[in-house]
Design a protein around this motif. Structure first.
Motif, PDB file in Angstrom:
ATOM      1  N   CYS A   7      42.699  28.026 -33.399  1.00  0.00           N
ATOM      2  CA  CYS A   7      41.511  27.277 -33.788  1.00  0.00           C
ATOM      3  C   CYS A   7      41.501  25.897 -33.143  1.00  0.00           C
ATOM      4  N   LEU A   8      42.536  25.078 -33.378  1.00  0.00           N
ATOM      5  CA  LEU A   8      42.549  23.707 -32.890  1.00  0.00           C
ATOM      6  C   LEU A   8      43.927  23.107 -33.012  1.00  0.00           C
ATOM      7  N   VAL A   9      44.100  21.937 -32.407  1.00  0.00           N
ATOM      8  CA  VAL A   9      45.247  21.070 -32.635  1.00  0.00           C
ATOM      9  C   VAL A   9      44.716  19.870 -33.403  1.00  0.00           C
ATOM     10  N   ALA A  10      45.346  19.528 -34.532  1.00  0.00           N
ATOM     11  CA  ALA A  10      44.943  18.368 -35.321  1.00  0.00           C
ATOM     12  C   ALA A  10      45.954  17.251 -35.090  1.00  0.00           C
ATOM     13  N   VAL A  11      45.446  16.071 -34.806  1.00  0.00           N
ATOM     14  CA  VAL A  11      46.280  14.920 -34.485  1.00  0.00           C
ATOM     15  C   VAL A  11      46.100  13.856 -35.568  1.00  0.00           C
ATOM     16  N   ASP A  12      47.191  13.500 -36.241  1.00  0.00           N
ATOM     17  CA  ASP A  12      47.145  12.415 -37.221  1.00  0.00           C
ATOM     18  C   ASP A  12      47.014  11.084 -36.491  1.00  0.00           C
ATOM     19  N   CYS A  13      46.251  10.168 -37.072  1.00  0.00           N
ATOM     20  CA  CYS A  13      46.066   8.856 -36.447  1.00  0.00           C
ATOM     21  C   CYS A  13      45.445   7.892 -37.457  1.00  0.00           C
ATOM     22  N   PRO A  14      45.489   6.592 -37.174  1.00  0.00           N
ATOM     23  CA  PRO A  14      44.891   5.623 -38.090  1.00  0.00           C
ATOM     24  C   PRO A  14      43.375   5.493 -37.931  1.00  0.00           C
ATOM     25  N   ASP A  15      42.820   5.836 -36.760  1.00  0.00           N
ATOM     26  CA  ASP A  15      41.393   5.654 -36.491  1.00  0.00           C
ATOM     27  C   ASP A  15      40.864   6.860 -35.718  1.00  0.00           C
ATOM     28  N   PRO A  44      35.678  20.661 -22.400  1.00  0.00           N
ATOM     29  CA  PRO A  44      35.249  21.728 -21.504  1.00  0.00           C
ATOM     30  C   PRO A  44      36.283  22.861 -21.488  1.00  0.00           C
ATOM     31  N   GLY A  45      35.797  24.079 -21.457  1.00  0.00           N
ATOM     32  CA  GLY A  45      36.688  25.240 -21.488  1.00  0.00           C
ATOM     33  C   GLY A  45      36.786  25.850 -22.877  1.00  0.00           C
ATOM     34  N   GLY A  46      36.155  25.208 -23.871  1.00  0.00           N
ATOM     35  CA  GLY A  46      36.096  25.793 -25.200  1.00  0.00           C
ATOM     36  C   GLY A  46      37.199  25.405 -26.162  1.00  0.00           C
ATOM     37  N   HIS A  47      38.089  24.519 -25.768  1.00  0.00           N
ATOM     38  CA  HIS A  47      39.170  24.113 -26.675  1.00  0.00           C
ATOM     39  C   HIS A  47      38.704  22.992 -27.595  1.00  0.00           C
ATOM     40  N   ARG A  48      39.409  22.873 -28.708  1.00  0.00           N
ATOM     41  CA  ARG A  48      39.049  21.882 -29.727  1.00  0.00           C
ATOM     42  C   ARG A  48      40.287  21.104 -30.142  1.00  0.00           C
ATOM     43  N   ILE A  49      40.147  19.766 -30.173  1.00  0.00           N
ATOM     44  CA  ILE A  49      41.180  18.890 -30.691  1.00  0.00           C
ATOM     45  C   ILE A  49      40.554  18.117 -31.850  1.00  0.00           C
ATOM     46  N   ALA A  50      41.225  18.114 -32.986  1.00  0.00           N
ATOM     47  CA  ALA A  50      40.734  17.390 -34.156  1.00  0.00           C
ATOM     48  C   ALA A  50      41.580  16.141 -34.366  1.00  0.00           C
ATOM     49  N   PHE A  51      40.960  15.107 -34.887  1.00  0.00           N
ATOM     50  CA  PHE A  51      41.631  13.835 -35.161  1.00  0.00           C
ATOM     51  C   PHE A  51      41.395  13.513 -36.627  1.00  0.00           C
ATOM     52  N   GLN A  52      42.495  13.402 -37.377  1.00  0.00           N
ATOM     53  CA  GLN A  52      42.377  13.158 -38.811  1.00  0.00           C
ATOM     54  C   GLN A  52      43.073  11.869 -39.200  1.00  0.00           C
ATOM     55  N   ARG A  53      42.412  11.125 -40.096  1.00  0.00           N
ATOM     56  CA  ARG A  53      42.981   9.864 -40.559  1.00  0.00           C
ATOM     57  C   ARG A  53      44.239  10.135 -41.371  1.00  0.00           C
ATOM     58  N   ALA A  54      45.290   9.397 -41.042  1.00  0.00           N
ATOM     59  CA  ALA A  54      46.547   9.464 -41.783  1.00  0.00           C
ATOM     60  C   ALA A  54      46.927   8.027 -42.112  1.00  0.00           C
ATOM     61  N   GLU A  55      46.698   7.633 -43.353  1.00  0.00           N
ATOM     62  CA  GLU A  55      47.051   6.279 -43.779  1.00  0.00           C
ATOM     63  C   GLU A  55      48.555   6.070 -43.596  1.00  0.00           C
TER      64      GLU A  55
END
Length: 122
Positions: A7-15, A44-55
């Motif tokens: 489905c995706l790669v989710a990346v923790d981050c502050p913003d 492009p190519g159909g991949h998805r990267i998600a970015f989620q807030r991690a306090e």
């Protein structure tokens, strides 16, 4: 048949908005906001990267076993020097640029939130 599909790669981050913008500028694609705490980048190519807030996010440190990188992203490039210049101008931080005169085939950077990623010769 496997029971799951990618489905995706989710990346923790502050913003999440800022980090999604960094990767959109580096890779292209469209950003979709789900909430202030979650942004998706459809590259492009159909991949998805998600970015989620991690306090309290603490970025990994390169290369330290006691502060593991946990994961990293690899991106193929056709012109290493041009890709490096653009990545740095977008806010990437150099971690390990010694590609041994091109023999190693990759260079390591951190995104603005501190996650390692590699630019790799295609």
């Amino acid at each position: 048949m496997p029971p799951a599909t990618y489905c995706l790669v989710a990346v923790d981050c502050p913003d999440p908005a800022a980090l999604a913008g960094f990767y959109a500028a580096l890779l292209g694609g469209d950003i979709k906001r789900d909430s202030d705490d979650w942004y998706d980048l459809y590259v492009p190519g159909g991949h998805r990267i998600a970015f989620q807030r991690a306090e309290g996010h603490q970025p990994p440190q390169w290369p330290r076993a006691d502060a593991s990188q946990q994961l990293h992203l690899d991106f193929h490039v056709t012109d290493m020097d041009a890709a490096e210049s653009q990545a740095l101008s977008l806010g990437a931080m150099p971690l390990d640029l010694d590609d041994q005169g091109g023999r190693r085939g990759f260079r390591v950077y951190a995104d603005p939130a501190g996650h390692p990623f590699c630019l790799c010769r295609a």
